[in-house]
Scaffold this active site. Sequence first.
Site, PDB file in Angstrom:
ATOM      1  N   LYS A  14     -27.503 -10.693  23.201  1.00 53.14           N
ATOM      2  CA  LYS A  14     -27.786  -8.990  23.001  1.00 53.14           C
ATOM      3  C   LYS A  14     -28.240  -8.940  21.328  1.00 53.14           C
ATOM      4  O   LYS A  14     -29.118  -8.331  21.317  1.00 53.14           O
ATOM      5  CB  LYS A  14     -26.630  -8.177  23.173  1.00 53.14           C
ATOM      6  CG  LYS A  14     -26.321  -7.828  24.469  1.00 53.14           C
ATOM      7  CD  LYS A  14     -25.063  -6.606  24.444  1.00 53.14           C
ATOM      8  CE  LYS A  14     -24.956  -5.618  25.818  1.00 53.14           C
ATOM      9  NZ  LYS A  14     -23.500  -4.830  25.646  1.00 53.14           N
TER      10      LYS A  14
ATOM     11  N   ASP B  34     -25.977   1.030  24.434  1.00 54.72           N
ATOM     12  CA  ASP B  34     -24.820   0.868  24.882  1.00 54.72           C
ATOM     13  C   ASP B  34     -23.396   2.018  24.316  1.00 54.72           C
ATOM     14  O   ASP B  34     -22.823   2.791  24.756  1.00 54.72           O
ATOM     15  CB  ASP B  34     -23.508  -0.109  24.663  1.00 54.72           C
ATOM     16  CG  ASP B  34     -23.969  -1.559  25.170  1.00 54.72           C
ATOM     17  OD1 ASP B  34     -24.349  -1.475  26.081  1.00 54.72           O
ATOM     18  OD2 ASP B  34     -24.266  -2.532  24.480  1.00 54.72           O
TER      19      ASP B  34
END
Length: 279
Positions: A71, A107
């Site tokens: 990420k 997220d």
Amino acid sequence: MRITGKTEVYGIFGFPVKHSLSPLMQTAAFRALGIDAVYVPFEVSPENLDKAVEGLKAMNIKGVNVTVPLKERIIPYLDSIDKTAEFMGAANTVKNIDGKLYGYNTDGDGFVDSLIEEGIEVRDRKVLIIGAGGSAKAIAYALLKSGVNRIVIANRTIEKAESLADKLKGIGDVNTVSLLNINSVIDKFDILINTTSVGMEEDDPFLFDYNHIKSYMVVVDIIYKPFETKLLKVAKSKGAKTINGLGMLIHQGARAFKIWTGKEAPVEVMRKVLLEGLK
Ligand code: ATR
């Protein structure tokens, strides 16, 4: 489903990636909406990320999710990132438009969506976040943007909590507490959130004395396997409202789906396949 020459390809980059439930969830979503696309797992080691990104462009893969440990590493390869990915220094969603890569991080907003879905009003609530890693950062940022009044970050390593709090201070009222000291302050909070991996294993220790949980609290654990951690079991027995991590998984994926397709994701279809996949 029928895969033809016109079928578009999406996927997830991760290492490992075998455990990922995203292929199940996103494929079901494409199918439910009659979108001619597939979503497949790509096992990409950090050393191969540069080649994987080149390959993605070369093969006109339309979009990917990015998971651990990529990420943060994906950021230098992206042509443009949204504000959240910039704050996070990490992206979990990439959209490929004509060879240009756009990065997003869904997220934290996915987490907030999962609370809203459960009827939780976050505005002006006092929140205790346990953990100070990437998940805690995403959640804290999204909650502050959603109007949460006050966040306290509790962490085993207090320096990490302080460093995260410093990053968030321009956005809202953020303080820290050592994990060892939270028993005495816990009743000041409306919402408790566990972002650590503690609770995944049967013999994991307690994060604090769960007997301090009160019936007026909302207790959230971002773990979804097991479906109900020890933390959530005790919270439920105290009369607290409990929420596990499945909703966050679904809604971060639903937001990625919307970014790629422009369409609202079929959240209930996604939940159903995940519940079956977790059995
Ligand atoms: P993620 O990206 O999922 O947030 P991470 O960045 O590795 O994962 O962060 C893990 C978090 O879980 C950290 O806050 C970590 O605490 P430390 O900063 O003290 O390492 C916390 N954590 C992991 N194992 C723990 C344990 N056994 N007890 C308490 N906290 C733990």
